[in-house]
Design an enzyme around this catalytic site. Structure first.
Site, mmCIF file in Angstrom:
data_model
loop_
_atom_site.group_PDB
_atom_site.id
_atom_site.type_symbol
_atom_site.label_atom_id
_atom_site.label_comp_id
_atom_site.label_asym_id
_atom_site.label_seq_id
_atom_site.Cartn_x
_atom_site.Cartn_y
_atom_site.Cartn_z
ATOM 1 N N CYS A 108 -12.468 18.595 14.742
ATOM 2 C CA CYS A 108 -12.601 18.846 13.305
ATOM 3 C C CYS A 108 -12.036 17.724 12.445
ATOM 4 O O CYS A 108 -12.187 17.745 11.227
ATOM 5 C CB CYS A 108 -11.941 20.168 12.943
ATOM 6 N N HIS B 138 -17.889 24.856 7.410
ATOM 7 C CA HIS B 138 -17.219 23.815 8.204
ATOM 8 C C HIS B 138 -18.145 23.215 9.253
ATOM 9 O O HIS B 138 -18.101 23.581 10.421
ATOM 10 C CB HIS B 138 -15.978 24.424 8.860
ATOM 11 N N CYS C 64 -6.329 20.701 10.879
ATOM 12 C CA CYS C 64 -6.104 20.928 12.305
ATOM 13 C C CYS C 64 -7.389 20.570 13.038
ATOM 14 O O CYS C 64 -8.443 20.413 12.424
ATOM 15 C CB CYS C 64 -5.749 22.396 12.562
#
Length: 436
Positions: free
Chosen positions: A99, A392, A422
């Protein structure tokens, strides 16, 4: 030796963020159904170049990434160069850091400028959860390799006889950590339990995120940083994110059942980010080159830091480890920041990190500090809404955050902003930008 990070080139020029753009973010199998990450990447880079009126031939490097890899085009960056009118000699390579992927691509381009190897580059990332590399079982894969070597029909028949019906079923991409077998949702559930984060608090954060994102879209603030995406065969288009709950009602969140711990869990689909499709990109230049070309940068990179922790416990606590490093390298404290943008993978993960920012015990035992990072001022935190609302697309989130915080700081007359996230594998990232 100073702890301060010098994010400049040999001439002392800062690394300028000249422009940023993204596609709308769409939930899996909706507007971008059938559109690959590569196609979305080309789409956003093309539009970014057009809007900035930058000659594609001036781009010296493109670093791009994706998390869910396309076997047919493993070097997405090079394919974007070849598909957007850039010089064929433009340096291009792909990165992946879960990510935090487009944070990594941004840092790579920035460091190329810092060393003097280039003056202009593009960074970004794209991911599709709708166009997936569907695999085959290990037994079928083994058999297919053996079939290539088999010469007679009898040999081929013997190979097929080794297979059962279940061996022929397609295998979707893994959603769990390779090393632990745990999904990120399960880790979010663990963090909620460990830090006593209630379902009510998680739902409240999700409601806040959707409400602020809806208000932000209504204000028109995102129009200049989100393009209109025309979907092949170009009979439809999407011009805004489609995951945002318009007119969000807090009480409605309580109706959803837990997604990962059916009996005792608190993490639900409503207080988690959905699988999302989208792409984003930014243009980076040396300060001098940006000025020479007549650009007014939307921001500058002040500091950055990456972190890595254990994957068995608190895997999504990356912001709490990376942020103090970035602050130290910028010579700042948390209270000095104008805005804070934290990636909201899950409400539980976000709230756990916020709790650890303010924890003296965490600072002493995990960070080796004698004081906590600081308590987050909610008037500075994710003021336009966060990933819980926008969605996302794994590799696209980093450059979304960077562009969004820079433009919001610009609207407010300047200042400094923290972007942090994160990432799977126990990874974390923090980047501080400054805007004049």
């Amino acid at each position: 030796m100073s702890d301060r990070q010098q994010v400049t080139n040999a001439k002392g020029e800062r690394i300028a963020i000249v422009a940023g753009l993204r596609t709308p973010f769409a939930k899996q199998a909706t507007a971008f159904h059938g559109v690959s990450a590569l196609d979305m990447g080309k789409m956003v880079v093309n539009e970014l170049l057009a809007r900035s009126e930058l000659d594609p031939k001036l781009i010296e490097q493109l670093v791009y990434g994706q998390v869910v890899q396309m076997p047919a085009a493993p070097n997405i960056a090079r394919e974007i160069v070849l598909g957007t009118g850039m010089n064929v000699s433009t340096d291009a390579y792909s990165v992946t850091r879960a990510c935090a992927t487009s944070f990594q691509s941004t840092v790579n381009v920035a460091e190329s400028i810092m060393t003097g190897n280039i003056d202009i580059g593009i960074a970004g990332g794209a991911d599709s959860s709708s166009v997936l590399p569907i695999g085959v079982s290990k037994k079928l894969a083994h058999a297919l390799v053996d079939l290539n070597k088999a010469r007679s029909f009898g040999q081929k028949l013997q190979i097929f006889r080794r297979l059962g019906l279940k061996d022929l079923l397609p295998v979707p991409p893994a959603v769990a950590e390779y090393s632990t077998g745990l999904s990120m949702g399960q880790t979010a559930e663990q963090m909620a339990k460990t830090y006593n984060i209630s379902r009510a608090d998680q739902d409240a954060l999700a409601h806040r995120s959707h409400t602020l994102a809806s208000e932000t879209w209504a204000s028109g603030h995102l129009r200049d940083e989100v393009m209109v995406a025309h979907i092949p065969p170009y009979k439809q288009f999407i011009d805004r994110d489609n995951n945002i709950r318009e007119n969000s009602v807090l009480e409605s969140y309580a109706k959803l059942r837990p997604a990962f711990d059916k009996q005792h869990g608190t993490v639900t689909a409503a207080n988690s980010t959905p699988l999302t499709d989208g792409a984003s990109a930014i243009i980076l230049m040396s300060e001098g080159r940006a000025k020479a070309l007549g650009y007014q940068p939307i921001g500058y990179i002040k500091s950055y830091a990456f972190s890595a922790i254990d994957v068995w416990q608190d895997m999504l606590m990356g912001p709490s480890y990376a942020t103090p490093l970035a602050l130290k390298r910028a010579g700042m404290e948390l209270e000095d920041l104008t805005l804070i943008e934290m990636h909201e993978a899950f409400a539980a993960q976000t709230l756990a990190n916020m709790q650890m920012f303010a924890s003296k015990k965490f600072a002493e035992e995990k960070l080796g500090r004698n004081r906590p990072i600081g308590e987050i001022d909610m008037s500075k935190f994710n003021v336009l809404g966060g990933s819980l609302a926008y969605g996302h697309p794994f590799a696209a989130t980093g450059t979304r955050l960077i562009t969004q915080v820079c433009r919001e700081l610009k609207r407010r007359g300047g200042g400094t902003g923290l972007t942090t996230a994160c990432a799977a594998g126990g990874l974390g990232v923090a980047m501080i930008v400054e805007v004049e």
